[in-house]
Structures are given as C-alpha cells and as structure tokens.
Motif scaffolding. Structure first.
Motif, mmCIF file in Angstrom:
data_model
loop_
_atom_site.group_PDB
_atom_site.id
_atom_site.type_symbol
_atom_site.label_atom_id
_atom_site.label_comp_id
_atom_site.label_asym_id
_atom_site.label_seq_id
_atom_site.Cartn_x
_atom_site.Cartn_y
_atom_site.Cartn_z
ATOM 1 N N PHE A 101 17.317 9.709 9.721
ATOM 2 C CA PHE A 101 16.199 8.771 9.657
ATOM 3 C C PHE A 101 15.196 8.920 10.792
ATOM 4 N N SER A 102 15.501 9.710 11.789
ATOM 5 C CA SER A 102 14.591 9.860 12.915
ATOM 6 C C SER A 102 13.236 10.370 12.431
ATOM 7 N N GLY A 103 12.173 9.617 12.695
ATOM 8 C CA GLY A 103 10.820 9.982 12.295
ATOM 9 C C GLY A 103 10.500 9.750 10.834
ATOM 10 N N ALA A 104 11.451 9.230 10.075
ATOM 11 C CA ALA A 104 11.264 9.074 8.628
ATOM 12 C C ALA A 104 10.181 8.059 8.281
ATOM 13 N N ALA A 105 10.039 6.995 9.046
ATOM 14 C CA ALA A 105 9.032 5.975 8.721
ATOM 15 C C ALA A 105 7.642 6.586 8.671
ATOM 16 N N GLY A 106 7.306 7.404 9.634
ATOM 17 C CA GLY A 106 5.994 8.051 9.653
ATOM 18 C C GLY A 106 5.803 8.992 8.483
ATOM 19 N N ARG A 107 6.837 9.754 8.157
ATOM 20 C CA ARG A 107 6.736 10.677 7.028
ATOM 21 C C ARG A 107 6.585 9.922 5.705
ATOM 22 N N LEU A 108 7.350 8.857 5.534
ATOM 23 C CA LEU A 108 7.265 8.070 4.298
ATOM 24 C C LEU A 108 5.892 7.420 4.154
ATOM 25 N N CYS A 109 5.388 6.903 5.239
ATOM 26 C CA CYS A 109 4.083 6.239 5.215
ATOM 27 C C CYS A 109 2.973 7.249 4.904
ATOM 28 N N ALA A 110 3.052 8.422 5.504
ATOM 29 C CA ALA A 110 2.036 9.454 5.288
ATOM 30 C C ALA A 110 2.047 9.968 3.854
ATOM 31 N N ALA A 111 3.179 9.889 3.181
ATOM 32 C CA ALA A 111 3.300 10.397 1.809
ATOM 33 C C ALA A 111 2.831 9.402 0.754
ATOM 34 N N ALA A 112 2.424 8.204 1.162
ATOM 35 C CA ALA A 112 1.976 7.195 0.199
ATOM 36 C C ALA A 112 0.767 7.698 -0.576
ATOM 37 N N ARG A 113 0.721 7.399 -1.860
ATOM 38 C CA ARG A 113 -0.369 7.869 -2.721
ATOM 39 C C ARG A 113 -1.623 7.007 -2.639
ATOM 40 N N GLY A 161 0.796 -1.217 0.000
ATOM 41 C CA GLY A 161 0.000 0.000 0.000
ATOM 42 C C GLY A 161 0.830 1.269 0.000
ATOM 43 N N VAL A 162 2.093 1.165 0.385
ATOM 44 C CA VAL A 162 2.973 2.330 0.376
ATOM 45 C C VAL A 162 3.416 2.651 -1.051
ATOM 46 N N ILE A 163 3.513 1.643 -1.907
ATOM 47 C CA ILE A 163 4.010 1.877 -3.266
ATOM 48 C C ILE A 163 2.924 1.755 -4.335
ATOM 49 N N GLU A 164 1.718 1.341 -3.951
ATOM 50 C CA GLU A 164 0.614 1.245 -4.910
ATOM 51 C C GLU A 164 -0.107 2.582 -5.003
ATOM 52 N N ALA A 165 -0.568 2.893 -6.190
ATOM 53 C CA ALA A 165 -1.413 4.073 -6.407
ATOM 54 C C ALA A 165 -2.143 3.897 -7.728
ATOM 55 N N PRO A 166 -3.382 4.350 -7.796
ATOM 56 C CA PRO A 166 -4.134 4.240 -9.051
ATOM 57 C C PRO A 166 -3.387 4.941 -10.193
ATOM 58 N N GLY A 167 -3.270 4.249 -11.320
ATOM 59 C CA GLY A 167 -2.622 4.826 -12.489
ATOM 60 C C GLY A 167 -1.114 4.706 -12.518
ATOM 61 N N PHE A 168 -0.519 4.097 -11.507
ATOM 62 C CA PHE A 168 0.935 3.935 -11.443
ATOM 63 C C PHE A 168 1.253 2.461 -11.232
ATOM 64 N N ASP A 169 2.371 1.985 -11.812
ATOM 65 C CA ASP A 169 2.766 0.606 -11.529
ATOM 66 C C ASP A 169 3.647 0.578 -10.275
ATOM 67 N N LEU A 170 3.904 -0.618 -9.787
ATOM 68 C CA LEU A 170 4.662 -0.750 -8.537
ATOM 69 C C LEU A 170 6.082 -0.204 -8.649
ATOM 70 N N PHE A 171 6.691 -0.299 -9.832
ATOM 71 C CA PHE A 171 8.053 0.221 -9.998
ATOM 72 C C PHE A 171 8.076 1.739 -9.847
ATOM 73 N N GLN A 172 7.052 2.407 -10.363
ATOM 74 C CA GLN A 172 6.965 3.855 -10.192
ATOM 75 C C GLN A 172 6.765 4.202 -8.717
ATOM 76 N N GLY A 173 5.932 3.429 -8.047
ATOM 77 C CA GLY A 173 5.704 3.660 -6.622
ATOM 78 C C GLY A 173 6.951 3.428 -5.804
ATOM 79 N N LEU A 174 7.701 2.373 -6.142
ATOM 80 C CA LEU A 174 8.952 2.100 -5.428
ATOM 81 C C LEU A 174 9.962 3.205 -5.689
ATOM 82 N N ASP A 175 10.053 3.666 -6.923
ATOM 83 C CA ASP A 175 10.971 4.750 -7.262
ATOM 84 C C ASP A 175 10.626 6.014 -6.470
ATOM 85 N N ARG A 176 9.354 6.301 -6.361
ATOM 86 C CA ARG A 176 8.910 7.469 -5.591
ATOM 87 C C ARG A 176 9.273 7.312 -4.115
ATOM 88 N N LEU A 177 9.013 6.130 -3.559
ATOM 89 C CA LEU A 177 9.352 5.875 -2.157
ATOM 90 C C LEU A 177 10.848 6.041 -1.924
#
Length: 140
Positions: free
Chosen positions: A113-125, A85-101
């Motif tokens: 990296f402090s607090g980065a997990a929360g920020r990365l998760c919140a930015a998921a499309r 769910g972090v790398i999936e988004a409508p209209g994008f393939d998983l490679f694009q999502g992984l590249d974005r992540l």
C-alpha cells in the motif's frame, strides 16, 4: 462554499481509529462509503451502516442523523476513504467507478500500500476538474 456551487450542500466522511486495537468507526453525511480491505480474506468490503443526511439539507441536524458503522482493522487490513470525484466519470455510473477503483486497489494490496493513495487518485477518470482525494489507512 468556497467554490460557489449553487447546490448549497456538501458531503463528508469521518473515521475514528484506535491505533492500538484497530477498532474503527465511520460516519457519513451523504458521502461514498468507506471500503475495508480484509487481508485474511483478500478482498475489499464496503463499510455499511454509516449513511447520514447530506450537510446543509436539514435546518437542524443532530448526531442521530449520522449513524456510525463499526469494525476492526486486523494486521494487514486497510481502510479506504475517497471523494466521489475518484469514482465519477462521464458515461459511467458510480458502481462502475467504484468497481474500477477497487480493481486498482486490489493491485495495490498485492504489491503493497505504500504510495497507493497517490496512484489511485491519479488514475481517476474524472480528470482535473472534479474533486479527487483518497485517504488510505493501512495497519501493519
């Protein structure tokens, strides 16, 4: 199973890390690969070789169905595990999502990296309707 999905299968990932030496192993059951940040090289590298069968697909499963990949986290390295769910988004393939992540993870590596997990998760499309979870392990 709690969600009542009709698929009847699940993915999973397992990481084991020796906190003293930094040695790790990763096993996967159809889950997106873990990604290893190598501080000395300044880049993220997928942990390859840990690609097992989805859970619930085979009537009987054995450890041989789940090969493990091995590596070492040096000082400053990180290991990133995430749900699809972090790398999936409508209209994008998983490679694009992984590249974005990984682009966002690069910024986290540069600033700490402090607090980065929360920020990365919140930015998921994928939004609030998909599973979004991140585990970010950082060896200082």
């Amino acid at each position: 199973m709690r969600q009542g999905w009709s698929e009847g299968f699940a993915t999973a990932i397992h990481a084991a890390i020796d906190l003293e030496t930094g040695r790790f192993s990763v096993g996967s059951a159809g889950h997106p690969a873990a990604v290893h940040f190598q501080a000395g090289r300044g880049r993220w590298q997928p942990v390859s070789g840990a690609s097992g069968v989805l859970l619930g697909v085979l009537d009987q499963q054995s450890p041989e169905d789940y090969p493990r990949a091995h590596g070492v986290m040096e000082r400053g390295d990180a290991l990133l595990l995430f749900t699809d769910g972090v790398i999936e988004a409508p209209g994008f393939d998983l490679f694009q999502g992984l590249d974005r992540l990984l682009g966002q993870a690069d910024r986290a590596a540069a600033t700490g990296f402090s607090g980065a997990a929360g920020r990365l998760c919140a930015a998921a499309r994928s939004g609030e309707t998909d599973d979004r979870a991140i585990v970010l392990l950082w060896r200082t």
